[in-house]
Motif scaffolding. Structure first.
Motif, mmCIF file in Angstrom:
data_model
loop_
_atom_site.group_PDB
_atom_site.id
_atom_site.type_symbol
_atom_site.label_atom_id
_atom_site.label_comp_id
_atom_site.label_asym_id
_atom_site.label_seq_id
_atom_site.Cartn_x
_atom_site.Cartn_y
_atom_site.Cartn_z
ATOM 1 N N ILE A 167 3.234 -10.029 2.802
ATOM 2 C CA ILE A 167 3.652 -8.687 2.663
ATOM 3 C C ILE A 167 5.183 -8.848 3.188
ATOM 4 C CG2 ILE A 167 3.130 -6.445 3.743
ATOM 5 C CD1 ILE A 167 0.474 -7.433 4.437
ATOM 6 N N ALA A 168 5.832 -7.790 2.429
ATOM 7 C CA ALA A 168 7.327 -7.627 2.861
ATOM 8 C C ALA A 168 7.440 -6.666 3.752
ATOM 9 C CB ALA A 168 8.324 -7.410 1.683
ATOM 10 N N THR A 250 0.177 -1.099 7.296
ATOM 11 C CA THR A 250 0.042 -0.940 5.740
ATOM 12 C C THR A 250 -1.244 -1.495 5.230
ATOM 13 O OG1 THR A 250 2.330 -1.412 5.539
ATOM 14 C CG2 THR A 250 0.747 -1.809 3.572
ATOM 15 N N ALA A 253 -3.805 1.391 6.103
ATOM 16 C CA ALA A 253 -3.671 2.619 4.880
ATOM 17 C C ALA A 253 -4.410 2.037 3.793
ATOM 18 C CB ALA A 253 -2.205 2.900 4.630
ATOM 19 N N LEU A 254 -4.615 1.006 3.332
ATOM 20 C CA LEU A 254 -4.919 0.473 2.188
ATOM 21 C C LEU A 254 -6.549 -0.043 2.225
ATOM 22 C CD1 LEU A 254 -2.624 -2.078 0.753
ATOM 23 C CD2 LEU A 254 -3.686 -0.153 -0.670
ATOM 24 N N PRO A 286 -1.051 6.143 10.546
ATOM 25 C CA PRO A 286 -1.765 7.584 10.524
ATOM 26 C C PRO A 286 -3.005 7.653 11.396
ATOM 27 C CG PRO A 286 -0.991 7.305 8.257
ATOM 28 C CD PRO A 286 -1.004 5.823 8.732
ATOM 29 N N LEU A 289 -6.423 6.767 10.193
ATOM 30 C CA LEU A 289 -6.479 5.258 9.739
ATOM 31 C C LEU A 289 -7.032 4.294 10.815
ATOM 32 C CD1 LEU A 289 -4.405 5.914 6.642
ATOM 33 C CD2 LEU A 289 -6.591 4.968 6.562
ATOM 34 N N GLU B 163 -5.550 4.835 1.051
ATOM 35 C CA GLU B 163 -4.627 5.812 1.392
ATOM 36 C C GLU B 163 -3.408 5.257 1.022
ATOM 37 O OE1 GLU B 163 -4.583 9.092 2.062
ATOM 38 O OE2 GLU B 163 -6.595 9.306 2.235
ATOM 39 N N VAL B 164 -2.896 4.850 -0.281
ATOM 40 C CA VAL B 164 -1.725 4.359 -0.603
ATOM 41 C C VAL B 164 -0.642 5.208 -0.573
ATOM 42 C CG1 VAL B 164 -2.978 2.855 -2.220
ATOM 43 C CG2 VAL B 164 -2.147 5.065 -3.075
ATOM 44 N N HIS B 166 0.236 6.623 1.878
ATOM 45 C CA HIS B 166 0.623 6.499 3.385
ATOM 46 C C HIS B 166 1.180 5.078 3.980
ATOM 47 C CE1 HIS B 166 -0.009 10.573 3.993
ATOM 48 N NE2 HIS B 166 -1.025 10.462 3.214
ATOM 49 N N ILE B 167 1.275 4.197 2.922
ATOM 50 C CA ILE B 167 1.929 2.829 2.957
ATOM 51 C C ILE B 167 3.480 3.198 3.343
ATOM 52 C CG2 ILE B 167 2.688 0.656 1.952
ATOM 53 C CD1 ILE B 167 0.392 0.862 0.056
ATOM 54 N N THR B 250 3.235 -5.124 -2.055
ATOM 55 C CA THR B 250 2.574 -5.306 -0.867
ATOM 56 C C THR B 250 1.062 -5.367 -1.210
ATOM 57 O OG1 THR B 250 4.341 -4.368 0.833
ATOM 58 C CG2 THR B 250 1.878 -4.034 1.239
#
Lengths: 316, 316
Positions: A167-168, A250, A253-254, A286, A289, B163-164, B166-167, B250
């Motif tokens: 992951i960058a 990240t 969120a996903l 957030p 999440l 929740e893409v 909010h990446i 990502t």
């Protein structure tokens, strides 16, 4: 009815570790022998067979109680077909290891990569016991990981899912190139290698730090210096924690996991890492999440791979 | 045996759209009526019942052929229990909509959020037909999305997965605050709102652009200007594409999807967006993680929600 047992194999470049687990993922017996890579593929397979037969013979269990064998292997695998596509550290290329071991042992065999089986081990019988959806980050020489969904390893379309180390996360101006060729991967900052690099850079540019007197800096040395209040070491640990926390935000969120499990050598830094990590995660994720999602250290240590490999029989 | 049918409901603040799908996800009939939010929850539920009964009556199908009803709703849902926790645009709070509709219709009912059902629609019968693992980004007022794993919507631990929007992708120095309270979310740059904001900012600071003469800038106006060669508009589209591509890189490292499906109003920009997006994705994603993964525009348009809602009956 006699109890079922499951054997996990951690197939490394120097040693082969095998272990017997029960249906709950408890590691009951272990055995370790040399891999003998130099003798070739057949010899390595013969060694696996030998150690598996040996550990069962030396245990109170009978061969008929063995439900199958799972193996964790570092390298590119075709998990579905049970083939090692390329594993440089054991000298395997296009080896249909599942079929070959099933022939030798007359038991079901499953394989998966080392990062995935470690994740499964922790999720099944370690820090994540009872948690169906979790994510593991293993902070070692690199940063590996695994995604557990509904209690199983999530493979993705071509078996490449869970490459959390790539992951960058590092902004362009600070990014350095990762072993994968891309810039700014998590692995460049939150692995032991990344921490050692940052420490060496600091010493080379003349930062005033207790690390300057160390002949060969190790990640543990950086943590110890940080715990002793060394400003430069503290900043390095904070940086490793920050980018890991950012990657976790990240990921949350996903995937909205119930738990993040952090393992590997770097995780031994303890509170100094986890406190920072939890703060960063709370700041960057957030609120809905992060609700109910916990961040915990791995508990199985080096056994995670053996346990998870055994777990492949029950959970795949 | 007569053919089974499935009804999808797109429950919006102004209109309720209902549609009949066959087992393949083909949308055969649609009907649309007012939601009448002001009349209260019971009235909205009565309208859903009315439109569902009406569309079946007007179709060649019999009520007995209806296998169930799925509904897509914008808001916070408890998908498992079929409860709308909070949906401001339809005035619902803690409404057990599944139970209430099942009582009214005597058929199985399923619900999910609007972004997830749109993703499922595309994955089931749109751009992703035949693809089991894909990810959808819907670029509208915000950036929504959905993760499809093994043909089903992936919910995560508390139903918040996907929740893409909010990446976090925008570096600190350029980041602005997102509606969610965090800084630098994808939604702040790659949504129609983000594109309009960037255009207004450019005009306000006096950039030389054809957009300066437009009274009220819309996302489409920015794309049109970009296509006509306007440097400022080109830069805005490139920026929106860049951050979306970064978020996709990502996502690829984590989930290794077979396909990315890009929908919503912004995706109508076409090649000017997709060309840039594909280049950025190729540049930022480790090679093994992009092999075989395609990036395609959504094909169902506004119908994705209805189709996906109908699909909930077959795929959840």
């Amino acid at each position: 009815m006699s109890e079922s047992i499951y054997i996990g194999v951690d197939l490394g470049g120097t040693t082969i570790k095998v272990g017997i687990c029960n249906v709950e993922g408890q590691l009951l017996h272990t055995y370790e022998g040399p891999t003998e890579v130099a003798k070739g593929v057949d010899s390595v397979l013969a060694n696996i067979e030998k150690y598996v037969r040996l550990i069962v013979e030396q245990s109170p269990f009978g061969w008929e109680q063995l439900e199958g064998i799972g193996a964790g292997i570092a390298g590119f695998l075709n998990v579905r077909d049970g083939v090692v596509v390329l594993a440089p550290n054991i000298g395997f290329r296009d080896v249909p290891i599942r079929a070959l071991l099933e022939e030798r042992l007359a038991k079901p065999v499953k394989i998966d990569n080392d990062a995935n089986v470690a994740a499964l081990g922790e999720a099944w019988a370690g820090a994540g016991k009872g948690v169906d959806n979790c994510l593991c980050f293993t902070l070692g020489t690199g940063v590996g990981g695994g995604i557990i969904i509904d209690g199983k390893i999530y493979q993705g379309f071509s078996g490449m899912a869970g490459e959390v180390g790539h992951i960058a996360v590092v902004p362009d101006l600070e990014a350095i190139q990762c072993g994968c060729g891309k810039m700014g991967c998590l692995e460049t900052v939150s692995s032991a290698t990344g921490i050692i690099r940052m420490a060496n850079d600091a010493v080379e540019r003349g930062d005033r730090t207790s690390l300057a007197t160390v002949e060969k800096i190790a990640a543990k040395g950086v943590f110890d210096a940080a715990k002793a209040g060394d400003e430069v070491a503290l900043r390095i640990v904070a940086r490793a924690a920050f980018y890991l926390g950012k990657a976790m935000a990240t990921t949350a969120a996903l995937l909205n996991p119930e738990m993040f499990i952090i393992g590997g050598g770097v995780s031994k830094a303890g509170d100094i890492l986890f406190d920072e990590l939890r703060q960063v995660f709370a700041k960057l994720t957030p609120e809905p999440l992060q609700r109910g999602t916990s961040i915990v250290p791995a508990t199985l240590g080096n056994d995670a791979g053996i346990v998870g490999a055994a777990g492949l029989l029950l959970r795949s």
